[in-house]
Design a protein around this motif. Sequence first.
Motif, short mmCIF file in Angstrom:
data_model
loop_
_atom_site.label_atom_id
_atom_site.label_comp_id
_atom_site.label_asym_id
_atom_site.label_seq_id
_atom_site.Cartn_x
_atom_site.Cartn_y
_atom_site.Cartn_z
N VAL A 44 -37.18 65.49 -7.70
CA VAL A 44 -36.83 66.75 -8.31
C VAL A 44 -36.00 67.62 -7.67
N ILE A 45 -35.21 66.81 -6.53
CA ILE A 45 -33.77 67.63 -6.09
C ILE A 45 -32.54 67.04 -5.89
N PRO A 46 -32.87 65.84 -6.93
CA PRO A 46 -31.49 65.32 -6.98
C PRO A 46 -31.39 65.59 -8.50
N ALA A 47 -32.41 66.08 -9.25
CA ALA A 47 -32.72 66.62 -10.62
C ALA A 47 -31.61 67.64 -10.69
N GLY A 48 -33.01 68.62 -9.38
CA GLY A 48 -32.10 69.93 -9.37
C GLY A 48 -30.83 70.75 -9.14
N MET A 49 -30.06 69.69 -8.67
CA MET A 49 -28.82 69.57 -8.08
C MET A 49 -28.12 70.43 -9.28
N PRO A 50 -27.87 69.84 -9.91
CA PRO A 50 -26.99 69.89 -11.11
C PRO A 50 -27.91 70.89 -12.75
N LEU A 51 -29.24 70.42 -12.02
CA LEU A 51 -29.85 71.45 -13.21
C LEU A 51 -30.70 72.60 -12.72
N SER A 110 -25.30 76.47 -17.76
CA SER A 110 -25.21 76.25 -16.85
C SER A 110 -25.57 74.80 -16.90
N LYS A 111 -26.16 74.23 -17.66
CA LYS A 111 -26.37 72.67 -17.12
C LYS A 111 -25.50 71.77 -17.79
N GLY A 112 -24.25 72.45 -18.42
CA GLY A 112 -23.12 70.81 -18.87
C GLY A 112 -21.99 71.22 -17.97
N VAL A 113 -22.57 71.52 -16.86
CA VAL A 113 -20.45 71.11 -16.26
C VAL A 113 -20.73 70.85 -14.56
N ALA A 114 -22.04 70.35 -14.14
CA ALA A 114 -22.27 70.06 -13.04
C ALA A 114 -21.11 69.47 -11.96
N ALA A 115 -20.59 68.40 -12.45
CA ALA A 115 -19.54 67.89 -11.73
C ALA A 115 -18.06 68.32 -12.28
N VAL A 116 -17.77 69.36 -12.57
CA VAL A 116 -16.27 70.28 -12.82
C VAL A 116 -15.58 71.13 -12.20
N LEU A 172 -22.65 64.63 -12.06
CA LEU A 172 -24.20 64.39 -11.31
C LEU A 172 -25.46 63.77 -12.70
N LEU A 173 -24.79 64.75 -13.89
CA LEU A 173 -25.85 64.81 -15.20
C LEU A 173 -25.40 63.37 -16.09
N ALA A 174 -24.63 62.46 -16.15
CA ALA A 174 -23.99 62.06 -16.73
C ALA A 174 -24.96 60.11 -15.51
N VAL A 175 -24.16 60.55 -14.48
CA VAL A 175 -24.83 59.52 -13.30
C VAL A 175 -26.70 59.93 -12.74
N ILE A 176 -27.49 60.90 -13.48
CA ILE A 176 -28.50 60.96 -13.28
C ILE A 176 -29.31 60.95 -14.54
N LYS A 184 -42.58 68.37 -16.47
CA LYS A 184 -42.67 68.79 -15.50
C LYS A 184 -41.82 69.34 -14.76
N THR A 185 -40.54 69.01 -14.84
CA THR A 185 -39.80 69.35 -13.90
C THR A 185 -38.81 70.11 -14.27
#
Length: 414
Positions: free
Chosen positions: A288-295, A335-341, A145-149, A72-73
Amino acid sequence: MKTRFAFYILGATVLGAAFGHFFPELGKDIKFLGDAFIRMLKMIVIPVIVTTLLVGIAGIGDIKRMGRIGIKTVLWFELITTLILFIGLAIANLVQPGKGIDLTNLPQADLTAIASNTSTVLDGKTLLLHIIPTNIVDVMAKNDLLAVIFFCMLFGIALVKLGNDAKPFVSMLEIASKASFQLVNMVMLTAPIGVFALMSNTIGTYGIALIVPLLKLIGTAYLGLAVVVFGLFSLVALLLRVPIKEIYKMVWDLMIVGASTGSTETVVPQLMQRLEKYGVPKYITSFVIPAGMPLNSDGTTLYLTIAGPFIAQAFGIDMSWQQQLMMVLFFIVTSKGVAAVPSSSMVILLATVTAVGLPPEGVALIIGIDRVIDMARTAVNVFGHVFSCIAVAKWEGVFRKDTELSESQSATIG
């Protein structure tokens, strides 16, 4: 966080801009203070995300429930992201911020560092493999972040499967989460100095002379972000049956802090606490909030579909609707792939405009004002996290309900 502190940070931003304008060399000299603040922000990201996400997953206590909440998130993130992309595209075509602009006197930034990261977002296989870490310590060190999540999701499922055996470790995570939030508060004490230095350096380096020719782009971006906040989210609030005025009242100061610092992480503890008081269970906000930071970067999403057409208009390139739709599809994926860049929004923009045949020089022309627009983008991101949490809680039927699960989580995060 006291409300007046938000005004301290906002004041530091304004004073920093003035200082950089009148004393440009000194503004550039104090850049190291801003860099130190940014490094401290990066320092707290991983502890906040890892501890809150693991506590949230463990708090759900049911793998099926966790899977349902996760689906759902993600669905909510994708729905809102897609709507915002098309809103930005419509505004860019209506206002046409790049039409008639004189590019001859605009300085061009060096794109070398940004260009080196574009391959990450253009290769789908690389992007997928990039999410799966080979060394969790390494990806934490890189703030990936994506890998960490991804790791936290799997580790959280393992904790749920352990049941009662995991309780001592989960209790330690809860303490670590509270300590992480205290660390955020400690770092925030230096925020006025950091944002003063960052704004001084930006204006001192590029000057007001850069901002003036690009005022139409800045104004269009702010217009689009205002449409999202006061238009789209007002409609969302109506559909969710929550008073939009209550939401504004709850987070307006956090939006100021997020905007001034350019970082959502600085307001995560207060945001979670206020959402809990508003009726969203902690296991929802902690997930939801931690997942939402990169997504779920709503503000960044909108700016991308304004900046892309701006470049085309500025260089006199007529983009067909097919090209624009292709650009939107690229933005949805990249937009979903470079959260740590570093400078992730510019990396996404450069990768996408290159892929659809627009001149990459256009990105170099607008990097100088990215800090100005990033302030509004971050504020909207904070607002977006609020509605994501409320929407998922409503969808789960636990919003403002004293269920056994939400009661058991009432002391998870202070």
